[in-house]
Design a protein around this motif. Structure first.
Motif, mmCIF file in Angstrom:
data_model
loop_
_atom_site.group_PDB
_atom_site.id
_atom_site.type_symbol
_atom_site.label_atom_id
_atom_site.label_comp_id
_atom_site.label_asym_id
_atom_site.label_seq_id
_atom_site.Cartn_x
_atom_site.Cartn_y
_atom_site.Cartn_z
ATOM 1 N N VAL A 6 0.816 -1.209 0.000
ATOM 2 C CA VAL A 6 0.000 0.000 0.000
ATOM 3 C C VAL A 6 0.857 1.270 0.000
ATOM 4 O O VAL A 6 0.531 2.237 -0.688
ATOM 5 N N GLN A 7 1.970 1.253 0.722
ATOM 6 C CA GLN A 7 2.803 2.452 0.760
ATOM 7 C C GLN A 7 3.422 2.736 -0.608
ATOM 8 O O GLN A 7 3.553 3.895 -1.015
ATOM 9 N N ILE A 27 -2.802 -5.905 -7.628
ATOM 10 C CA ILE A 27 -3.201 -6.205 -6.252
ATOM 11 C C ILE A 27 -2.464 -5.283 -5.292
ATOM 12 O O ILE A 27 -1.267 -5.051 -5.442
ATOM 13 N N VAL A 28 -3.179 -4.785 -4.296
ATOM 14 C CA VAL A 28 -2.590 -3.962 -3.237
ATOM 15 C C VAL A 28 -2.576 -4.797 -1.962
ATOM 16 O O VAL A 28 -3.581 -5.422 -1.613
ATOM 17 N N THR A 29 -1.423 -4.810 -1.298
ATOM 18 C CA THR A 29 -1.312 -5.558 -0.040
ATOM 19 C C THR A 29 -1.144 -4.595 1.124
ATOM 20 O O THR A 29 -0.591 -3.513 0.985
ATOM 21 N N ARG A 30 -1.662 -5.011 2.266
ATOM 22 C CA ARG A 30 -1.491 -4.253 3.516
ATOM 23 C C ARG A 30 -0.961 -5.233 4.554
ATOM 24 O O ARG A 30 -1.600 -6.253 4.814
ATOM 25 N N GLY A 32 1.320 -7.324 4.201
ATOM 26 C CA GLY A 32 1.564 -8.614 3.566
ATOM 27 C C GLY A 32 0.327 -9.376 3.119
ATOM 28 O O GLY A 32 0.427 -10.386 2.444
ATOM 29 N N ALA A 33 -0.854 -8.910 3.477
ATOM 30 C CA ALA A 33 -2.101 -9.590 3.100
ATOM 31 C C ALA A 33 -2.770 -8.833 1.951
ATOM 32 O O ALA A 33 -2.813 -7.598 1.950
ATOM 33 N N GLU A 34 -3.287 -9.572 0.982
ATOM 34 C CA GLU A 34 -3.989 -8.940 -0.136
ATOM 35 C C GLU A 34 -5.201 -8.187 0.396
ATOM 36 O O GLU A 34 -5.989 -8.726 1.160
ATOM 37 N N ALA A 35 -5.333 -6.912 -0.024
ATOM 38 C CA ALA A 35 -6.400 -6.072 0.515
ATOM 39 C C ALA A 35 -7.339 -5.538 -0.553
ATOM 40 O O ALA A 35 -8.529 -5.353 -0.300
ATOM 41 N N ALA A 36 -6.828 -5.250 -1.757
ATOM 42 C CA ALA A 36 -7.662 -4.639 -2.789
ATOM 43 C C ALA A 36 -7.045 -4.911 -4.162
ATOM 44 O O ALA A 36 -5.909 -5.360 -4.263
#
Length: 86
Positions: A6-7, A27-30, A32-36
């Motif tokens: 995300v950053q 894919i965006v991760t937050r 380490g987990a897929e978020a969006a």
């Protein structure tokens, strides 16, 4: 599909968007987990058009009919007799 923390997606949004438009969904991760997922508009519209209508949309549509819904028949259930109080 490429994943972006995300950053990085925030700091390099123009690159993130360009990559999405050229290569497809990103894919965006937050933490380490897929978020969006960022999806190109054309693909999103195609997905929306292929999606089944919600019950609300179906009932509010001009084609709303009860024969298209699975409505159980009434009057076939047996009623319980009330207990006798003494």
């Amino acid at each position: 599909m490429h994943t972006w923390p995300v950053q990085d997606a925030k700091a390099r949004f123009s690159e993130f968007l360009d990559t999405c438009l050229k290569e497809g969904p990103q894919i965006v991760t937050r933490r380490g987990a897929e978020a969006a997922v960022l999806v190109p508009l054309e693909q999103w519209q195609r997905l929306q058009a292929a999606a089944r209508p919600s019950l609300k949309e179906l009932l509010l549509s001009a084609d709303a009919r009860t024969d298209t819904l699975a409505v159980p028949m009434r009057g076939r259930a047996k009623r319980r007799t009330p207990p006798v109080l003494r």
